[in-house]
Design a protein around this motif. Structure first.
Motif, mmCIF file in Angstrom:
data_model
loop_
_atom_site.group_PDB
_atom_site.id
_atom_site.type_symbol
_atom_site.label_atom_id
_atom_site.label_comp_id
_atom_site.label_asym_id
_atom_site.label_seq_id
_atom_site.Cartn_x
_atom_site.Cartn_y
_atom_site.Cartn_z
ATOM 1 N N ASP A 119 22.043 -1.404 -26.655
ATOM 2 C CA ASP A 119 22.251 -2.835 -26.489
ATOM 3 C C ASP A 119 20.919 -3.559 -26.357
ATOM 4 O O ASP A 119 19.946 -3.008 -25.847
ATOM 5 C CB ASP A 119 23.078 -3.130 -25.230
ATOM 6 C CG ASP A 119 24.513 -2.657 -25.348
ATOM 7 O OD1 ASP A 119 25.092 -2.790 -26.441
ATOM 8 O OD2 ASP A 119 25.050 -2.154 -24.350
ATOM 9 N N LEU A 120 20.910 -4.804 -26.784
ATOM 10 C CA LEU A 120 19.770 -5.688 -26.628
ATOM 11 C C LEU A 120 20.218 -6.838 -25.748
ATOM 12 O O LEU A 120 21.246 -7.464 -26.013
ATOM 13 C CB LEU A 120 19.307 -6.212 -27.991
ATOM 14 C CG LEU A 120 18.124 -7.153 -28.000
ATOM 15 C CD1 LEU A 120 16.860 -6.429 -27.541
ATOM 16 C CD2 LEU A 120 17.928 -7.742 -29.395
ATOM 17 N N GLU B 145 16.167 4.427 -27.514
ATOM 18 C CA GLU B 145 16.811 3.433 -28.374
ATOM 19 C C GLU B 145 15.754 2.652 -29.142
ATOM 20 O O GLU B 145 14.916 1.975 -28.556
ATOM 21 C CB GLU B 145 17.663 2.471 -27.544
ATOM 22 C CG GLU B 145 18.828 3.136 -26.867
ATOM 23 C CD GLU B 145 19.599 2.196 -25.957
ATOM 24 O OE1 GLU B 145 20.597 2.661 -25.391
ATOM 25 O OE2 GLU B 145 19.214 1.026 -25.795
ATOM 26 N N ASP B 146 15.790 2.767 -30.466
ATOM 27 C CA ASP B 146 14.895 1.974 -31.299
ATOM 28 C C ASP B 146 15.464 0.570 -31.422
ATOM 29 O O ASP B 146 16.676 0.380 -31.498
ATOM 30 C CB ASP B 146 14.772 2.586 -32.693
ATOM 31 C CG ASP B 146 14.066 3.923 -32.657
ATOM 32 O OD1 ASP B 146 13.171 4.091 -31.814
ATOM 33 O OD2 ASP B 146 14.419 4.792 -33.470
ATOM 34 N N THR C 287 19.582 -7.708 -36.728
ATOM 35 C CA THR C 287 18.854 -6.522 -36.272
ATOM 36 C C THR C 287 19.091 -5.362 -37.235
ATOM 37 O O THR C 287 20.061 -5.353 -37.986
ATOM 38 C CB THR C 287 19.307 -6.089 -34.855
ATOM 39 O OG1 THR C 287 20.715 -5.836 -34.866
ATOM 40 C CG2 THR C 287 18.989 -7.144 -33.818
ATOM 41 N N ALA C 288 18.196 -4.387 -37.189
ATOM 42 C CA ALA C 288 18.404 -3.157 -37.952
ATOM 43 C C ALA C 288 19.425 -2.311 -37.206
ATOM 44 O O ALA C 288 19.473 -2.334 -35.974
ATOM 45 C CB ALA C 288 17.089 -2.400 -38.092
ATOM 46 N N THR D 145 24.413 -1.577 -32.834
ATOM 47 C CA THR D 145 25.045 -0.954 -33.992
ATOM 48 C C THR D 145 25.482 -2.013 -34.998
ATOM 49 O O THR D 145 25.747 -1.700 -36.150
ATOM 50 C CB THR D 145 26.256 -0.085 -33.586
ATOM 51 O OG1 THR D 145 27.235 -0.908 -32.949
ATOM 52 C CG2 THR D 145 25.834 1.038 -32.657
ATOM 53 N N ASP D 146 25.563 -3.286 -34.574
ATOM 54 C CA ASP D 146 25.892 -4.403 -35.461
ATOM 55 C C ASP D 146 24.597 -4.981 -36.025
ATOM 56 O O ASP D 146 23.661 -5.267 -35.274
ATOM 57 C CB ASP D 146 26.629 -5.515 -34.715
ATOM 58 C CG ASP D 146 27.984 -5.078 -34.197
ATOM 59 O OD1 ASP D 146 28.585 -4.173 -34.808
ATOM 60 O OD2 ASP D 146 28.437 -5.644 -33.189
ATOM 61 N N THR D 147 24.527 -5.178 -37.325
ATOM 62 C CA THR D 147 23.308 -5.725 -37.936
ATOM 63 C C THR D 147 23.252 -7.244 -37.838
ATOM 64 O O THR D 147 22.180 -7.831 -37.974
ATOM 65 C CB THR D 147 23.198 -5.308 -39.408
ATOM 66 O OG1 THR D 147 24.354 -5.767 -40.105
ATOM 67 C CG2 THR D 147 23.062 -3.800 -39.524
#
Length: 131
Positions: free
Chosen positions: A68-69, A114-115, A62-63, A88-90
């Motif tokens: 959270d996703l 949240e993007d 992720t960017a 926050t983790d790519t």
């Protein structure tokens, strides 16, 4: 491709079921209207829907943003595991997806402001044969 308001074309991910974004109820804090994201991906069956497989740990790219996703798994039409990815983790390797003939992933984010940019994901598959 989708044409934007500035008359420029851009690529958009489609969903088999659900929606890309949906306005939610207006909240009273700061007068903002948050957006919800829910995308259901196609079924993954490694080219043979008749054979059983072990869907190994999910790798997600992720960017970097915030929030959270949530990733919900459906195995052979039955709800399975649910994972949470810190945006926050790519890159993250999550738990094993499960055992079955077909896996479907549903990505959800309901955080205000949240993007979310899902760059890709991988699910290694080990064939377990027919039963």
């Amino acid at each position: 491709l989708v044409r934007g308001t500035n008359d420029q074309s851009f690529a958009m991910v489609g969903s088999r079921n659900g929606y890309l974004s949906q306005d939610s109820v207006v909240r009273t804090d700061w007068g903002l209207s948050p957006i919800h994201l829910e995308v259901e991906m196609c079924g993954h069956n490694a080219g043979d829907p008749t054979r059983h497989k072990m869907f190994e740990p999910l790798a997600l790219y992720t960017a970097p943003t915030s929030g959270d996703l949530e990733i919900a798994v459906e195995m052979d039409g039955v709800s399975g595991a649910t994972f949470t990815h810190d945006l926050t983790d790519t890159y993250a390797t999550l738990d094993r997806v499960g055992f079955g003939r077909e896996a479907v992933l549903r990505f959800q984010n309901k955080g205000r402001g949240e993007d979310v940019a899902i760059l890709g994901y991988e699910i290694p598959v080990t064939d377990q044969g027919k039963r």
